[in-house]
Design a protein around this motif. Structure first.
Motif, mmCIF file in Angstrom:
data_model
loop_
_atom_site.group_PDB
_atom_site.id
_atom_site.type_symbol
_atom_site.label_atom_id
_atom_site.label_comp_id
_atom_site.label_asym_id
_atom_site.label_seq_id
_atom_site.Cartn_x
_atom_site.Cartn_y
_atom_site.Cartn_z
ATOM 1 N N VAL A 1 0.941 -1.471 0.311
ATOM 2 C CA VAL A 1 0.036 0.202 0.046
ATOM 3 C C VAL A 1 1.207 1.146 0.041
ATOM 4 C CG1 VAL A 1 -1.210 1.111 1.758
ATOM 5 C CG2 VAL A 1 -1.652 -1.145 1.092
ATOM 6 N N LYS A 2 1.720 1.094 0.798
ATOM 7 C CA LYS A 2 2.847 2.267 0.724
ATOM 8 C C LYS A 2 3.734 3.065 -0.518
ATOM 9 C CE LYS A 2 3.834 2.035 5.967
ATOM 10 N NZ LYS A 2 4.932 2.366 7.114
ATOM 11 N N ALA A 3 3.649 1.100 -1.187
ATOM 12 C CA ALA A 3 4.546 1.912 -2.460
ATOM 13 C C ALA A 3 3.533 2.241 -3.678
ATOM 14 C CB ALA A 3 5.722 0.580 -2.796
ATOM 15 N N THR A 4 2.207 1.715 -3.581
ATOM 16 C CA THR A 4 1.086 2.469 -4.111
ATOM 17 C C THR A 4 1.253 3.306 -3.619
ATOM 18 O OG1 THR A 4 0.047 -0.046 -4.136
ATOM 19 C CG2 THR A 4 -0.689 2.065 -4.750
ATOM 20 N N MET A 5 0.620 3.413 -2.527
ATOM 21 C CA MET A 5 0.194 5.675 -2.538
ATOM 22 C C MET A 5 1.356 6.586 -3.075
ATOM 23 S SD MET A 5 -2.752 4.462 -1.977
ATOM 24 C CE MET A 5 -3.634 5.890 -1.675
ATOM 25 N N ILE B 1 -5.648 15.596 -2.156
ATOM 26 C CA ILE B 1 -6.107 15.105 -3.578
ATOM 27 C C ILE B 1 -4.855 14.029 -3.946
ATOM 28 C CG2 ILE B 1 -7.445 16.919 -4.297
ATOM 29 C CD1 ILE B 1 -5.664 18.466 -5.192
ATOM 30 N N PHE B 2 -3.564 14.745 -2.990
ATOM 31 C CA PHE B 2 -2.122 13.844 -4.333
ATOM 32 C C PHE B 2 -2.265 12.425 -3.270
ATOM 33 C CE2 PHE B 2 -1.612 18.266 -5.437
ATOM 34 C CZ PHE B 2 -1.032 17.648 -6.502
ATOM 35 N N ASN B 3 -3.225 12.022 -2.563
ATOM 36 C CA ASN B 3 -3.184 10.454 -1.864
ATOM 37 C C ASN B 3 -4.701 9.435 -1.978
ATOM 38 O OD1 ASN B 3 -0.262 11.021 -0.369
ATOM 39 N ND2 ASN B 3 -1.988 12.177 1.073
ATOM 40 N N ILE B 4 -5.215 10.052 -3.078
ATOM 41 C CA ILE B 4 -5.941 9.148 -3.393
ATOM 42 C C ILE B 4 -5.915 9.229 -5.192
ATOM 43 C CG2 ILE B 4 -8.171 10.343 -2.259
ATOM 44 C CD1 ILE B 4 -9.059 12.098 -3.943
ATOM 45 N N PRO B 5 -6.596 8.236 -6.077
ATOM 46 C CA PRO B 5 -6.333 7.973 -6.848
ATOM 47 C C PRO B 5 -6.893 8.633 -8.220
ATOM 48 C CG PRO B 5 -7.312 5.915 -5.464
ATOM 49 C CD PRO B 5 -7.739 7.579 -5.004
ATOM 50 N N TRP B 6 -6.658 8.673 -9.433
ATOM 51 C CA TRP B 6 -6.421 9.792 -10.713
ATOM 52 C C TRP B 6 -7.786 9.719 -10.422
ATOM 53 C CZ3 TRP B 6 -5.757 14.358 -12.332
ATOM 54 C CH2 TRP B 6 -6.308 14.958 -13.489
ATOM 55 N N THR C 1 -2.934 10.072 6.547
ATOM 56 C CA THR C 1 -3.483 8.975 6.877
ATOM 57 C C THR C 1 -3.202 7.943 5.663
ATOM 58 O OG1 THR C 1 -4.836 9.506 8.363
ATOM 59 C CG2 THR C 1 -4.677 7.121 7.409
ATOM 60 N N LEU C 2 -3.007 6.879 5.979
ATOM 61 C CA LEU C 2 -2.542 5.897 4.597
ATOM 62 C C LEU C 2 -3.376 5.327 4.348
ATOM 63 C CD1 LEU C 2 1.137 4.871 3.953
ATOM 64 C CD2 LEU C 2 0.012 6.551 2.437
ATOM 65 N N SER C 3 -3.828 4.101 3.311
ATOM 66 C CA SER C 3 -5.117 3.462 3.205
ATOM 67 C C SER C 3 -5.059 2.139 3.842
ATOM 68 C CB SER C 3 -5.197 3.324 2.042
ATOM 69 O OG SER C 3 -5.876 4.173 1.302
ATOM 70 N N LYS C 4 -6.122 1.390 4.164
ATOM 71 C CA LYS C 4 -5.411 0.505 5.701
ATOM 72 C C LYS C 4 -4.928 -0.658 4.286
ATOM 73 C CE LYS C 4 -8.300 1.482 8.664
ATOM 74 N NZ LYS C 4 -10.163 1.512 10.334
ATOM 75 N N PRO C 5 -4.996 -1.789 4.473
ATOM 76 C CA PRO C 5 -3.865 -2.406 3.578
ATOM 77 C C PRO C 5 -5.537 -3.339 3.406
ATOM 78 C CG PRO C 5 -2.999 -3.033 5.261
ATOM 79 C CD PRO C 5 -4.079 -2.024 6.063
ATOM 80 N N HIS C 6 -6.280 -3.134 4.225
ATOM 81 C CA HIS C 6 -7.781 -4.404 3.779
ATOM 82 C C HIS C 6 -8.707 -3.114 3.042
ATOM 83 C CE1 HIS C 6 -8.423 -3.172 7.717
ATOM 84 N NE2 HIS C 6 -9.834 -2.613 6.879
#
Length: 214
Positions: A41-45, A123-128, A183-188
């Motif tokens: 998740v961290k790498a993806t975000m 807005i920089f921590n959510i998908p396009w 906050t990062l998204s939770k893995p699940h």
């Protein structure tokens, strides 16, 4: 005179292994699984932030060229086709998406100048595509930021975000957010899983690797 070398006994002694605790093993496996998912998740975000920043920069370039050099829609369409020829298969550079990039940059330009740091904005921590939904469904930046932050905290997918906007929960619950959480998204969470499969991000990373190899 030959030296007599005594043969050593290389036979290993059988050391009895300790009995493995099933509970301890299960807890260790669960811990490693959780660490892997968190790292994913961290790498993806992190990659997602790079992509959103790239789209911001492209939007900035397009806006500047249109204002100063008089680039029209036909030139943007040519630009779109040429980029896609350079990066075949990438879906992020359609004509429509280039104009979304311009709208994205213009919508938050003043906020960015005030905050100074792009990464401070949710807005920089959510998908396009989450950002496209916010741009097309909402007019007010404070409301956009509120929904973006809630999407991060609750792991909303694009469909869920759209439903929340339609139900107008901001009007019922919303308050101005001044300190944006990192906050990062939770893995699940739904959003985390969708981010891992996000076509814009997937194409971006896949073609990055391909060009690096070349």
């Amino acid at each position: 005179m030959k030296r007599v070398v005594k043969k050593q006994d290389h036979k290993k002694k059988n050391v009895p292994s300790k009995k493995i605790s099933i509970k301890d093993y299960a807890e260790t496996l669960a811990d490693i699984k959780n660490r892997i998912q968190n790292a994913q998740v961290k790498a993806t975000m992190s990659a997602n932030r790079e992509l959103i920043e790239l789209y911001w920069e492209i939007g900035e370039i397009i806006n500047e060229k249109q204002e100063k050099n008089g680039w029209g829609s036909s030139t943007i369409e040519k630009l779109s086709k040429d980029i896609q020829n350079l990066f075949p298969g990438m879906r992020g550079f359609s004509r429509a998406n280039l104009f979304y990039m311009k709208a994205f940059c213009l919508a938050y330009q003043k906020v960015q100048k005030a905050s100074g740091q792009l990464e401070d904005l949710p807005i920089f921590n959510i998908p396009w595509w989450h950002n496209v939904i916010l741009l097309t469904k909402l007019k007010d930046n404070a409301e956009r930021f509120w929904y973006a932050q809630k999407a991060i905290e609750n792991g909303w997918s694009g469909n869920v975000l759209e439903m929340r906007i339609q139900s107008k929960i901001y009007q019922r619950e919303g308050k101005a957010i001044t300190n944006f959480s990192q906050t990062l998204s939770k893995p699940h969470s739904d959003m985390a899983h969708r981010s891992l499969k996000d076509p814009y991000l997937f194409d971006f990373l896949e073609h990055t690797d391909e060009h690096l190899e070349k």
